[in-house]
Design a protein around this motif. Structure first.
Motif, PDB file in Angstrom:
ATOM      1  N   LEU A  60     -41.863  23.904  18.531  1.00  0.00           N
ATOM      2  CA  LEU A  60     -41.408  23.931  19.919  1.00  0.00           C
ATOM      3  C   LEU A  60     -40.772  22.607  20.313  1.00  0.00           C
ATOM      4  N   ILE A  61     -41.314  21.511  19.848  1.00  0.00           N
ATOM      5  CA  ILE A  61     -40.729  20.197  20.150  1.00  0.00           C
ATOM      6  C   ILE A  61     -39.337  20.093  19.541  1.00  0.00           C
ATOM      7  N   GLY A  62     -39.170  20.637  18.337  1.00  0.00           N
ATOM      8  CA  GLY A  62     -37.839  20.683  17.730  1.00  0.00           C
ATOM      9  C   GLY A  62     -36.873  21.522  18.553  1.00  0.00           C
ATOM     10  N   ALA A  63     -37.361  22.642  19.064  1.00  0.00           N
ATOM     11  CA  ALA A  63     -36.525  23.501  19.901  1.00  0.00           C
ATOM     12  C   ALA A  63     -36.144  22.788  21.199  1.00  0.00           C
TER      13      ALA A  63
ATOM     14  N   ALA B  59     -39.399  19.865  29.979  1.00  0.00           N
ATOM     15  CA  ALA B  59     -39.914  20.798  28.974  1.00  0.00           C
ATOM     16  C   ALA B  59     -41.228  20.287  28.387  1.00  0.00           C
ATOM     17  N   LEU B  60     -41.285  18.999  28.103  1.00  0.00           N
ATOM     18  CA  LEU B  60     -42.515  18.430  27.551  1.00  0.00           C
ATOM     19  C   LEU B  60     -43.654  18.462  28.570  1.00  0.00           C
TER      20      LEU B  60
ATOM     21  N   GLU C 231     -47.593  26.641  25.882  1.00  0.00           N
ATOM     22  CA  GLU C 231     -46.469  27.050  25.044  1.00  0.00           C
ATOM     23  C   GLU C 231     -45.619  28.151  25.684  1.00  0.00           C
ATOM     24  N   ALA C 232     -46.262  29.164  26.237  1.00  0.00           N
ATOM     25  CA  ALA C 232     -45.517  30.292  26.800  1.00  0.00           C
ATOM     26  C   ALA C 232     -44.626  29.844  27.962  1.00  0.00           C
ATOM     27  N   ALA C 233     -45.157  29.009  28.828  1.00  0.00           N
ATOM     28  CA  ALA C 233     -44.375  28.517  29.963  1.00  0.00           C
ATOM     29  C   ALA C 233     -43.216  27.645  29.484  1.00  0.00           C
ATOM     30  N   CYS C 234     -43.446  26.879  28.443  1.00  0.00           N
ATOM     31  CA  CYS C 234     -42.391  26.028  27.903  1.00  0.00           C
ATOM     32  C   CYS C 234     -41.281  26.881  27.297  1.00  0.00           C
ATOM     33  N   ARG C 235     -41.661  27.905  26.559  1.00  0.00           N
ATOM     34  CA  ARG C 235     -40.651  28.803  25.985  1.00  0.00           C
ATOM     35  C   ARG C 235     -39.842  29.484  27.092  1.00  0.00           C
ATOM     36  N   GLN C 236     -40.498  29.853  28.162  1.00  0.00           N
ATOM     37  CA  GLN C 236     -39.812  30.473  29.287  1.00  0.00           C
ATOM     38  C   GLN C 236     -38.814  29.491  29.906  1.00  0.00           C
ATOM     39  N   TYR C 237     -39.229  28.249  30.059  1.00  0.00           N
ATOM     40  CA  TYR C 237     -38.330  27.218  30.600  1.00  0.00           C
ATOM     41  C   TYR C 237     -37.124  27.036  29.685  1.00  0.00           C
TER      42      TYR C 237
END
Length: 91
Positions: free
Chosen positions: A47-50, A64-65, A73-79
């Protein structure tokens, strides 16, 4: 007298066997937790790479961080998906 000693020996032996079973059970739980932790760390690294690939500004990366740290994780992916959608709309 012999019967009393035999009973004490059997009680100690059964206590040791019970303790050994509990230790084995805890060791298996520890192994499962270690595997889950490794999986979690791998997902976070991906996820950090993404985040580095998707975010175009340092502020987006920081946001994002922060989301990853505080909301997961889910909220970060949504962002990150929303950042991609906004970027596609801009082009």
């Amino acid at each position: 007298m012999t019967l009393t000693l035999d009973n004490r020996f059997q009680n100690k032996e059964s206590s040791l066997i019970l303790a050994l079973r509990q230790i084995q059970h805890l060791n298996s739980k520890i192994a499962v937790l270690e595997q889950q932790h490794l999986s979690y760390v791998q997902k976070q690294q991906n996820l950090i790479g993404a985040i580095a690939e998707i975010c175009v500004s340092p502020m987006q990366e920081i946001q994002a961080l922060r989301i990853l740290i505080y909301r997961g994780e889910a909220a970060c992916r949504q962002y990150l998906r929303s950042v991609l959608v906004k970027r596609k709309k801009a082009f």
